[in-house]
Design an enzyme around this catalytic site. Structure first.
Site, PDB file in Angstrom:
ATOM      1  N   ARG A 175       0.739  -1.244  -0.062  1.00 21.83           N
ATOM      2  CA  ARG A 175       0.061  -0.087   0.042  1.00 21.83           C
ATOM      3  C   ARG A 175       0.605   1.333   0.178  1.00 21.83           C
ATOM      4  O   ARG A 175       0.381   2.300  -0.700  1.00 21.83           O
ATOM      5  CB  ARG A 175      -0.764  -0.061   1.123  1.00 21.83           C
ATOM      6  CG  ARG A 175      -2.079   1.051   1.074  1.00 21.83           C
ATOM      7  CD  ARG A 175      -3.120   0.878   2.171  1.00 21.83           C
ATOM      8  NE  ARG A 175      -2.643   1.031   3.454  1.00 21.83           N
ATOM      9  CZ  ARG A 175      -3.151   0.629   4.586  1.00 21.83           C
ATOM     10  NH1 ARG A 175      -4.445   0.297   4.735  1.00 21.83           N
ATOM     11  NH2 ARG A 175      -2.581   1.029   5.850  1.00 21.83           N
TER      12      ARG A 175
ATOM     13  N   LYS B 204      -2.586   6.553   1.467  1.00 28.72           N
ATOM     14  CA  LYS B 204      -2.125   6.997   2.872  1.00 28.72           C
ATOM     15  C   LYS B 204      -1.299   8.305   2.962  1.00 28.72           C
ATOM     16  O   LYS B 204       0.007   8.087   3.143  1.00 28.72           O
ATOM     17  CB  LYS B 204      -1.678   5.930   3.788  1.00 28.72           C
ATOM     18  CG  LYS B 204      -2.143   6.107   5.148  1.00 28.72           C
ATOM     19  CD  LYS B 204      -2.026   4.737   5.881  1.00 28.72           C
ATOM     20  CE  LYS B 204      -2.204   4.722   7.258  1.00 28.72           C
ATOM     21  NZ  LYS B 204      -3.239   5.581   7.803  1.00 28.72           N
TER      22      LYS B 204
ATOM     23  N   GLU C  28     -15.943   6.766   5.124  1.00 31.51           N
ATOM     24  CA  GLU C  28     -15.014   6.067   6.139  1.00 31.51           C
ATOM     25  C   GLU C  28     -15.036   7.167   7.095  1.00 31.51           C
ATOM     26  O   GLU C  28     -15.606   8.379   7.119  1.00 31.51           O
ATOM     27  CB  GLU C  28     -14.000   5.496   5.783  1.00 31.51           C
ATOM     28  CG  GLU C  28     -13.029   6.462   5.154  1.00 31.51           C
ATOM     29  CD  GLU C  28     -11.645   5.852   4.635  1.00 31.51           C
ATOM     30  OE1 GLU C  28     -11.178   5.091   5.315  1.00 31.51           O
ATOM     31  OE2 GLU C  28     -10.997   6.458   3.670  1.00 31.51           O
TER      32      GLU C  28
HETATM   33  N1  PLP Z   1      -8.877   4.565   6.626  1.00 30.68           N
HETATM   34  C1  PLP Z   1      -8.334   5.625   7.222  1.00 30.68           C
HETATM   35  C2  PLP Z   1      -8.594   6.675   6.747  1.00 30.68           C
HETATM   36  C3  PLP Z   1      -7.162   5.297   7.844  1.00 30.68           C
HETATM   37  O1  PLP Z   1      -6.269   6.095   8.266  1.00 30.68           O
HETATM   38  C4  PLP Z   1      -6.785   3.817   8.264  1.00 30.68           C
HETATM   39  C5  PLP Z   1      -5.763   3.578   9.155  1.00 30.68           C
HETATM   40  O2  PLP Z   1      -4.629   3.098   8.805  1.00 30.68           O
HETATM   41  C6  PLP Z   1      -7.773   2.807   7.925  1.00 30.68           C
HETATM   42  C7  PLP Z   1      -8.897   3.253   7.207  1.00 30.68           C
HETATM   43  C8  PLP Z   1      -7.651   1.468   8.405  1.00 30.68           C
HETATM   44  O3  PLP Z   1      -6.587   0.809   7.437  1.00 30.68           O
HETATM   45  P1  PLP Z   1      -5.696  -0.327   7.926  1.00 30.68           P
HETATM   46  O4  PLP Z   1      -6.774  -1.360   8.475  1.00 30.68           O
HETATM   47  O5  PLP Z   1      -4.862  -0.728   6.981  1.00 30.68           O
HETATM   48  O6  PLP Z   1      -4.929   0.076   9.307  1.00 30.68           O
HETATM   49  C1  COI Z   2      -3.908   3.326  11.493  1.00 24.18           C
HETATM   50  O1  COI Z   2      -4.728   2.713  11.997  1.00 24.18           O
HETATM   51  O2  COI Z   2      -2.815   2.985  11.576  1.00 24.18           O
HETATM   52  C2  COI Z   2      -3.949   4.557  11.101  1.00 24.18           C
HETATM   53  O3  COI Z   2      -3.086   5.167  10.453  1.00 24.18           O
HETATM   54  C3  COI Z   2      -5.120   5.386  11.540  1.00 24.18           C
HETATM   55  C4  COI Z   2      -4.694   6.853  12.287  1.00 24.18           C
HETATM   56  C5  COI Z   2      -5.883   7.552  12.362  1.00 24.18           C
HETATM   57  C6  COI Z   2      -3.929   6.626  13.692  1.00 24.18           C
END
Ligand code: PLP
Ligand code: COI
Length: 340
Positions: free
Chosen positions: A82, A184, A220
């Site tokens: 990612r 991200k 989200e």
């Molecule tokens: N959506 C956003 C905007 C995020 O910052 C995160 C955190 O990483 C997620 C979703 C969840 O992603 P993940 O499950 O890969 O941590």
């Molecule tokens: C994560 O879950 O790793 C994120 O980056 C979310 C952040 C808002 C702490």
């Protein structure tokens, strides 16, 4: 491994400095070998691209101590890939994915005393990030970059741990169609700061963002994807090109289907359907699975039948299975768990 003297059960989601971090520099078109260093500060040009034009991105993943005392990380290959997608969209150089995972492992190993003990409720959160470091004044990508990874022990993302939260529908947009919502990029979080401060001021734990084009579909929150459970026990999660492809959400879909025999649907979710769901939760590395008890839509509350006291039964099963896999209590699918 002797652990640090930290009150593991009572830490929140904050920064605690650990011993070592990984740093690699990109210059003249290539990455150097990289090294673990002690210095937690960064010195760059006053005109660095990251400072002027926010050319920065990051990832988040966790290391866990398992029941039998091993230290593991969860699906780091997906974070590496990612971040590669993010870098391409931001005109940043990709840090090779295999070396990315190796560097995360080095940081965990060097800070093993900060990996919270099994059962404490805390974990070691890892933050890989990259930024354009040389001076850039015309709007263009940097030519030099720094890739770094630090770790910090964390507790629950939301105060109250697994207690249901109260969120609101935001009037601010998070991501445009064809914008950067699916990667991200630091800029996505900078623009969410006003919305989250405003939400907190008004007593809400988070913002539910709707699609910017029509404001009719669920996207989200600022830091997690949504999962919903229908009254007949199906898992539904929004599909959109402008949300972050959460690794936790992808893992939950697999767990629901293959461990819990649930039906799953990844599809557009109309906001008007939300009131009919039986359970609602947020999912992400930081959020794990955080139940949502109520959503305020411009003064009107949508209350889920599961209420504000406890996580609903289906989310609880998903939570127990997912964290069971992450902490070695339940056998993981091939390749999900990487041992340090
Ligand atoms: N959506 C956003 C905007 C995020 O910052 C995160 C955190 O990483 C997620 C979703 C969840 O992603 P993940 O499950 O890969 O941590
Ligand atoms: C994560 O879950 O790793 C994120 O980056 C979310 C952040 C808002 C702490």
């Amino acid at each position: 491994m002797e652990k640090k003297d930290i009150d593991w059960g009572n830490i929140g989601f904050g920064y605690i400095k650990t011993d070592k971090r990984f740093v690699s520099n990109f210059k003249d078109g290539k990455w150097d070998e990289g090294a673990l260093i002690d210095d937690d500060t960064v010195t760059i040009s006053e005109c660095a691209c990251v400072l002027q034009y926010a050319q920065t991105c990051f990832e988040g993943l966790k290391a866990y101590e398992t029941e039998d005392g091993r230290t593991v990380i969860f699906r780091p290959d997906l974070n590496a890939s990612r971040m590669a997608d993010t870098c391409k969209r931001l005109e940043m150089p990709v840090f090779p994915e295999d070396k990315w995972v190796e560097a995360v492992k080095k940081v965990v190993k060097a800070n093993e005393a900060f990996v919270p003990p099994y059962g404490s409720g805390a974990t070691l959160y890892l933050r890989p990030y990259m930024f354009g470091s040389n001076a850039v004044i015309g709007v263009k990508p940097a030519e030099e970059y720094q890739f770094r990874i630090f770790g910090t022990p964390v507790g629950p993302y939301f105060k109250g741990g697994a207690k249901p939260i109260y969120i609101r529908v935001s009037d601010f947009d998070r991501a445009a169609p064809h914008g950067t919502g699916h990667i991200k990029a630091g800029l996505n979080y900078a623009m969410s700061l006003h919305a989250i401060v405003d939400a907190h001021d008004k007593g809400f734990a988070e913002n539910m963002y709707l699609d910017a084009a029509t404001r009719t579909k669920v996207e989200e929150t600022g830091g997690a994807n949504f999962i919903f459970i229908t009254k007949d026990g199906k898992l539904v999660t929004p599909k959109s090109n402008s949300i972050l492809p959460s690794i936790t959400r992808r893992s939950i879909l697999y767990v629901a289907e293959h461990y819990l025999d649930m039906e799953v649907e990844e599809r557009e979710v109309e906001f008007s359907e939300v009131k009919d769901f039986a359970e609602c939760g947020l999912c992400g590395t930081a959020a794990v699975i955080s139940p949502v008890g109520k959503i305020n839509d411009h003064g009107t509350d949508i209350e889920f039948p599961t209420g504000m006291d406890e996580m609903g039964p289906t989310l609880k099963k998903l939570y127990d299975t997912l964290t069971g896999i992450q902490m070695g209590r339940i056998e993981a699918p091939e390749g999900w768990i990487v041992e340090i």
